[in-house]
Structures are given as structure tokens and as C-alpha cells.
Design a protein around this motif. Structure first.
Motif, PDB file in Angstrom:
ATOM      1  N   TRP A  14      15.599  80.448  53.440  1.00 60.86           N
ATOM      2  CA  TRP A  14      15.506  79.356  52.661  1.00 60.86           C
ATOM      3  C   TRP A  14      16.303  78.176  53.131  1.00 60.86           C
ATOM      4  CZ3 TRP A  14      12.727  79.279  48.222  1.00 60.86           C
ATOM      5  CH2 TRP A  14      12.368  80.596  47.607  1.00 60.86           C
ATOM      6  N   PHE A  15      15.708  76.931  53.075  1.00 60.43           N
ATOM      7  CA  PHE A  15      16.198  75.889  53.470  1.00 60.43           C
ATOM      8  C   PHE A  15      16.182  74.929  52.200  1.00 60.43           C
ATOM      9  CE2 PHE A  15      15.011  77.292  57.247  1.00 60.43           C
ATOM     10  CZ  PHE A  15      15.939  76.816  58.396  1.00 60.43           C
ATOM     11  N   ARG A  16      17.065  73.882  52.197  1.00 61.70           N
ATOM     12  CA  ARG A  16      17.105  72.935  50.956  1.00 61.70           C
ATOM     13  C   ARG A  16      17.494  71.586  51.589  1.00 61.70           C
ATOM     14  NH1 ARG A  16      22.664  74.581  47.794  1.00 61.70           N
ATOM     15  NH2 ARG A  16      24.204  74.063  49.438  1.00 61.70           N
ATOM     16  N   GLN A  17      16.961  70.625  50.837  1.00 61.56           N
ATOM     17  CA  GLN A  17      17.171  69.239  51.232  1.00 61.56           C
ATOM     18  C   GLN A  17      17.362  68.226  50.085  1.00 61.56           C
ATOM     19  OE1 GLN A  17      14.127  67.566  53.740  1.00 61.56           O
ATOM     20  NE2 GLN A  17      15.620  65.977  54.875  1.00 61.56           N
ATOM     21  N   ALA A  18      18.400  67.562  50.028  1.00 66.10           N
ATOM     22  CA  ALA A  18      18.401  66.615  48.949  1.00 66.10           C
ATOM     23  C   ALA A  18      18.050  65.120  49.556  1.00 66.10           C
ATOM     24  CB  ALA A  18      20.013  66.636  48.555  1.00 66.10           C
ATOM     25  N   PRO A  19      17.832  64.192  48.583  1.00 68.42           N
ATOM     26  CA  PRO A  19      17.256  62.907  49.077  1.00 68.42           C
ATOM     27  C   PRO A  19      18.679  62.268  49.863  1.00 68.42           C
ATOM     28  CG  PRO A  19      16.610  63.315  46.727  1.00 68.42           C
ATOM     29  CD  PRO A  19      17.422  64.350  47.100  1.00 68.42           C
ATOM     30  N   GLY A  20      18.237  61.620  50.937  1.00 74.94           N
ATOM     31  CA  GLY A  20      19.110  61.131  51.842  1.00 74.94           C
ATOM     32  C   GLY A  20      20.050  61.894  52.753  1.00 74.94           C
ATOM     33  N   LYS A  21      19.898  63.334  52.732  1.00 77.61           N
ATOM     34  CA  LYS A  21      20.600  64.182  53.439  1.00 77.61           C
ATOM     35  C   LYS A  21      19.575  64.978  54.380  1.00 77.61           C
ATOM     36  CE  LYS A  21      24.118  64.824  49.899  1.00 77.61           C
ATOM     37  NZ  LYS A  21      24.999  65.711  48.836  1.00 77.61           N
ATOM     38  N   GLU A  22      20.323  65.718  55.429  1.00 73.94           N
ATOM     39  CA  GLU A  22      19.610  66.499  56.287  1.00 73.94           C
ATOM     40  C   GLU A  22      19.253  67.674  55.624  1.00 73.94           C
ATOM     41  OE1 GLU A  22      19.461  63.505  59.030  1.00 73.94           O
ATOM     42  OE2 GLU A  22      18.677  65.645  59.629  1.00 73.94           O
ATOM     43  N   ARG A  23      18.237  68.275  56.156  1.00 73.52           N
ATOM     44  CA  ARG A  23      17.885  69.546  55.740  1.00 73.52           C
ATOM     45  C   ARG A  23      19.038  70.727  56.190  1.00 73.52           C
ATOM     46  NH1 ARG A  23      12.319  71.402  58.251  1.00 73.52           N
ATOM     47  NH2 ARG A  23      13.483  71.588  59.838  1.00 73.52           N
ATOM     48  N   GLU A  24      19.173  71.606  55.205  1.00 69.59           N
ATOM     49  CA  GLU A  24      20.198  72.673  55.349  1.00 69.59           C
ATOM     50  C   GLU A  24      19.772  74.053  55.255  1.00 69.59           C
ATOM     51  OE1 GLU A  24      24.751  73.533  53.163  1.00 69.59           O
ATOM     52  OE2 GLU A  24      22.999  72.522  52.160  1.00 69.59           O
TER      53      GLU A  24
END
Length: 124
Positions: free
Chosen positions: A36-46
């Protein structure tokens, strides 16, 4: 159609819980490494967490103790139980699978299969 399909996202208040699910098909269903990955607006994928077909798991430090990744090799599903959610967890969450047969890392593995994403929003 897509080989990975996520569901379960939504809006929840701080401290609440959500359970994300990912249904895999085709080559993705038998992948050694799923994550599972996540990405918030303006941030790198984590990278959030991964689990191998043999059961090895790994979590990002930011979610340890709160999130639990699981997979069902019979039903070809990957899940992410998220507890004690905070606004910092707000992001688009993606299910991913790798073609690697003996290696799994949130940073060093190439994930060839990706789902469409499911939005998680945590309000104060």
C-alpha cells in the motif's frame, strides 16, 4: 480491466478507523510482493506497508502500531486496517504489486501493477 482495484476509502474523524481492500487479478494476484502506498497533494508518494506471499510484513514508521496489512492468497485480496487515524493520514491510497519473485521493499522494489486509488480523508 484493471488488475488491482481498491475500495474502502472515505471520510472519518480523528481517532476513527477505516479498512481498505484491494482485489487482485491476473499476474498481480500471484505477486510475491504487494504493498500500500499513499500520496497527499503536494507531497511525494509514500510507502505505507507491504506483505509478501510468504507473510513477511513491513511498515512505515509513521503507521506502525496503528495500521495492519493482511492478504488472503485464496481470495486474492490485500487489506489495510487503519486505526487511530489522524489528519496526517489524509491521502489517496494505492494498492501495488511487483513482478519480483524474491524481493520486496517499499523503496527498492519496482511495482508494475497499480490500482486506481481510494481517497482517505481524516477530519479534526
Amino acid at each position: 480491466q484493471a488488475q488491482l482495484v481498491e475500495s474502502g476509502g472515505g471520510s472519518v474523524q480523528t481517532g476513527g478507523s477505516l479498512r481498505l481492500s484491494c482485489v487482485a487479478a491476473g499476474d498481480a494476484a500471484s505477486a510475491y510482493c504487494m504493498a500500500w502506498f499513499r500520496q497527499a497533494p503536494g507531497k511525494e508518494r509514500e510507502g505505507v506497508a507491504y506483505k509478501t506471499k510468504l507473510g513477511t510484513t513491513n511498515y512505515a514508521s509513521s503507521v506502525k502500531g496503528r495500521f495492519t496489512i493482511s492478504r488472503d492468497n485464496v481470495k486474492n485480496t490485500l487489506s489495510l486496517q487503519m486505526n487511530t487515524l489522524s489528519p496526517a493520514d489524509t491521502a489517496m491510497y494505492y494498492c501495488a504489486a511487483s513482478r519480483s519473485v524474491d524481493f520486496c521493499s517499499l523503496q527498492g522494489t519496482t511495482f508494475a501493477f497499480w490500482g486506481q486509488g481510494t481517497q482517505v480523508t481524516v477530519s479534526s
